[in-house]
Design a protein around this motif. Sequence first.
Motif, PDB file in Angstrom:
ATOM      1  N   LEU A   1       0.810  -1.222   0.000  1.00  0.00           N
ATOM      2  CA  LEU A   1       0.000   0.000   0.000  1.00  0.00           C
ATOM      3  C   LEU A   1       0.843   1.272   0.000  1.00  0.00           C
ATOM      4  O   LEU A   1       0.429   2.293  -0.549  1.00  0.00           O
ATOM      5  CB  LEU A   1      -0.937   0.016   1.218  1.00  0.00           C
ATOM      6  CG  LEU A   1      -2.022  -1.058   1.275  1.00  0.00           C
ATOM      7  CD1 LEU A   1      -2.881  -0.862   2.517  1.00  0.00           C
ATOM      8  CD2 LEU A   1      -2.888  -1.035   0.026  1.00  0.00           C
ATOM      9  N   GLY A   2       2.021   1.211   0.611  1.00  0.00           N
ATOM     10  CA  GLY A   2       2.830   2.420   0.779  1.00  0.00           C
ATOM     11  C   GLY A   2       3.837   2.623  -0.329  1.00  0.00           C
ATOM     12  O   GLY A   2       5.043   2.481  -0.123  1.00  0.00           O
ATOM     13  N   LEU A   3       3.370   2.978  -1.522  1.00  0.00           N
ATOM     14  CA  LEU A   3       4.252   3.211  -2.664  1.00  0.00           C
ATOM     15  C   LEU A   3       4.629   4.687  -2.750  1.00  0.00           C
ATOM     16  O   LEU A   3       3.910   5.552  -2.257  1.00  0.00           O
ATOM     17  CB  LEU A   3       3.571   2.743  -3.949  1.00  0.00           C
ATOM     18  CG  LEU A   3       3.217   1.253  -3.981  1.00  0.00           C
ATOM     19  CD1 LEU A   3       2.366   0.932  -5.197  1.00  0.00           C
ATOM     20  CD2 LEU A   3       4.479   0.397  -3.971  1.00  0.00           C
ATOM     21  N   PRO A   4       5.759   5.007  -3.398  1.00  0.00           N
ATOM     22  CA  PRO A   4       6.248   6.397  -3.389  1.00  0.00           C
ATOM     23  C   PRO A   4       5.376   7.386  -4.163  1.00  0.00           C
ATOM     24  O   PRO A   4       5.369   8.573  -3.835  1.00  0.00           O
ATOM     25  CB  PRO A   4       7.639   6.274  -4.028  1.00  0.00           C
ATOM     26  CG  PRO A   4       7.606   5.018  -4.822  1.00  0.00           C
ATOM     27  CD  PRO A   4       6.712   4.092  -4.055  1.00  0.00           C
ATOM     28  N   ASP A   5       4.651   6.937  -5.175  1.00  0.00           N
ATOM     29  CA  ASP A   5       3.914   7.872  -6.029  1.00  0.00           C
ATOM     30  C   ASP A   5       2.392   7.769  -5.903  1.00  0.00           C
ATOM     31  O   ASP A   5       1.670   8.647  -6.386  1.00  0.00           O
ATOM     32  CB  ASP A   5       4.293   7.662  -7.493  1.00  0.00           C
ATOM     33  CG  ASP A   5       3.895   6.281  -7.997  1.00  0.00           C
ATOM     34  OD1 ASP A   5       3.827   5.345  -7.170  1.00  0.00           O
ATOM     35  OD2 ASP A   5       3.668   6.127  -9.213  1.00  0.00           O
ATOM     36  N   MET A   6       1.888   6.710  -5.268  1.00  0.00           N
ATOM     37  CA  MET A   6       0.442   6.497  -5.260  1.00  0.00           C
ATOM     38  C   MET A   6       0.078   5.565  -4.105  1.00  0.00           C
ATOM     39  O   MET A   6       0.799   4.601  -3.831  1.00  0.00           O
ATOM     40  CB  MET A   6       0.013   5.876  -6.594  1.00  0.00           C
ATOM     41  CG  MET A   6      -1.483   5.808  -6.827  1.00  0.00           C
ATOM     42  SD  MET A   6      -1.877   4.970  -8.410  1.00  0.00           S
ATOM     43  CE  MET A   6      -1.014   6.014  -9.593  1.00  0.00           C
ATOM     44  N   ASP A   7      -1.020   5.857  -3.438  1.00  0.00           N
ATOM     45  CA  ASP A   7      -1.461   4.964  -2.375  1.00  0.00           C
ATOM     46  C   ASP A   7      -2.039   3.685  -2.984  1.00  0.00           C
ATOM     47  O   ASP A   7      -2.709   3.721  -4.021  1.00  0.00           O
ATOM     48  CB  ASP A   7      -2.523   5.644  -1.515  1.00  0.00           C
ATOM     49  CG  ASP A   7      -2.896   4.804  -0.315  1.00  0.00           C
ATOM     50  OD1 ASP A   7      -2.118   4.759   0.644  1.00  0.00           O
ATOM     51  OD2 ASP A   7      -3.968   4.173  -0.348  1.00  0.00           O
TER      52      ASP A   7
ATOM     53  N   VAL B   1      -4.498   1.805  -2.165  1.00  0.00           N
ATOM     54  CA  VAL B   1      -5.958   1.750  -2.293  1.00  0.00           C
ATOM     55  C   VAL B   1      -6.395   2.376  -3.618  1.00  0.00           C
ATOM     56  O   VAL B   1      -7.327   1.885  -4.275  1.00  0.00           O
ATOM     57  CB  VAL B   1      -6.638   2.445  -1.104  1.00  0.00           C
ATOM     58  CG1 VAL B   1      -8.142   2.563  -1.333  1.00  0.00           C
ATOM     59  CG2 VAL B   1      -6.367   1.671   0.192  1.00  0.00           C
ATOM     60  N   SER B   2      -5.723   3.440  -4.027  1.00  0.00           N
ATOM     61  CA  SER B   2      -6.033   4.078  -5.318  1.00  0.00           C
ATOM     62  C   SER B   2      -5.747   3.131  -6.470  1.00  0.00           C
ATOM     63  O   SER B   2      -6.497   3.087  -7.460  1.00  0.00           O
ATOM     64  CB  SER B   2      -5.231   5.366  -5.484  1.00  0.00           C
ATOM     65  OG  SER B   2      -5.570   6.311  -4.494  1.00  0.00           O
ATOM     66  N   ILE B   3      -4.680   2.357  -6.355  1.00  0.00           N
ATOM     67  CA  ILE B   3      -4.344   1.385  -7.393  1.00  0.00           C
ATOM     68  C   ILE B   3      -5.423   0.314  -7.488  1.00  0.00           C
ATOM     69  O   ILE B   3      -5.860  -0.069  -8.578  1.00  0.00           O
ATOM     70  CB  ILE B   3      -2.975   0.736  -7.100  1.00  0.00           C
ATOM     71  CG1 ILE B   3      -1.876   1.792  -7.145  1.00  0.00           C
ATOM     72  CG2 ILE B   3      -2.679  -0.390  -8.092  1.00  0.00           C
ATOM     73  CD1 ILE B   3      -0.530   1.289  -6.683  1.00  0.00           C
ATOM     74  N   ILE B   4      -5.871  -0.166  -6.327  1.00  0.00           N
ATOM     75  CA  ILE B   4      -6.930  -1.184  -6.316  1.00  0.00           C
ATOM     76  C   ILE B   4      -8.171  -0.666  -7.038  1.00  0.00           C
ATOM     77  O   ILE B   4      -8.759  -1.354  -7.878  1.00  0.00           O
ATOM     78  CB  ILE B   4      -7.281  -1.582  -4.866  1.00  0.00           C
ATOM     79  CG1 ILE B   4      -6.085  -2.243  -4.181  1.00  0.00           C
ATOM     80  CG2 ILE B   4      -8.485  -2.530  -4.846  1.00  0.00           C
ATOM     81  CD1 ILE B   4      -6.249  -2.413  -2.682  1.00  0.00           C
ATOM     82  N   LYS B   5      -8.570   0.561  -6.719  1.00  0.00           N
ATOM     83  CA  LYS B   5      -9.761   1.138  -7.341  1.00  0.00           C
ATOM     84  C   LYS B   5      -9.603   1.266  -8.855  1.00  0.00           C
ATOM     85  O   LYS B   5     -10.538   1.003  -9.618  1.00  0.00           O
ATOM     86  CB  LYS B   5     -10.067   2.499  -6.720  1.00  0.00           C
ATOM     87  CG  LYS B   5     -10.547   2.417  -5.282  1.00  0.00           C
ATOM     88  CD  LYS B   5     -10.792   3.803  -4.698  1.00  0.00           C
ATOM     89  CE  LYS B   5     -11.309   3.724  -3.271  1.00  0.00           C
ATOM     90  NZ  LYS B   5     -11.497   5.068  -2.671  1.00  0.00           N
TER      91      LYS B   5
END
Length: 243
Positions: free
Chosen positions: A55-61, A63-67
Amino acid sequence: MNKPLILIVEDDRAIRKLISTTLKTQNYQYHTAETGEGAILEAVSKKPDIMILDLGLPDMDGVSIIKKVRTWSNMPIIVVSARSEDRDKIDALDAGADDYLTKPFSVDEFLARLRVSLRRVRYDNERLQSDASSFINGNLKIDYAAGCVWLDKEEIHLTPIEYKLICLLAKNIGKVLTHNFIINEIWGNYANDIPALRVFMATLRKKIEKVPSRQPKYIQTHIGVGYRMLRVGDANSLSDFNS
C-alpha cells in the motif's frame, strides 16, 4: 493453470526480493513494479493472474491502485502491507482487494494465501465456461434455481436472509467480504447494523458447521473485518488476521 503469472508491486527491495525468490522456488512466473504507475502499466500490458500489492508506494497509495484496477479487471489482489490497523484492512478490502497480509509475514502463510487466490481464479474460469445453476463445495450444495441448500445430502432450512448470505459468500468464494460490503449487498446502503449481521451469520454457521467457533469448515471470520467462504480444504491453511 500452468505457471501462473504474478505481479509483485513493492518498493522495498528486501521484501520484493523475498517475494520474488519465494515465487521462483515454487515455479511461478512473476514481474515486478516499484511504483503505482509501473504497477498499472504492468497490469495492463502483462495481464497477470494475481497482483501482490504494497500500500505504501512512493507515487500512489495502494488503495487508489486497487480502485483503478477494479474498473477493468477482477484479478485477485493480495495486499501485503505494514499497515496493521483494521481501518486500513477494511479500506483496502472495500476498494476491491481479495486478501490482506500484514508484514512481517511467514513465507508459508504467504504461499497458502496465494494458493487460495489461485483456486479462486480456477473456480471463476470454470464457472465462466459453464452456465452453472448450482454451487458445490465439499458436502455443501446450493441450488440457485430452486433456492435450496443441502448439507450432507440433507436439505437445510434457511431464513431468507441466511440464504442471501450463503449465496453472497458462495459467489465470492475465497474472497474476504467486509461487514460493510455484506450489509450493502443484503440490506442496501441505507443500513449499518454490524451486530445484526453477526447474529444472522451465527445462526447460519450453526446450521452448516459442526463446530462453528473453533473449527470453521465453510465460513471463516476475520475479526473486525468480515467473513470469507472457504473452499473445503483451505480452513487449515489460513490464519485469522488477528490470530
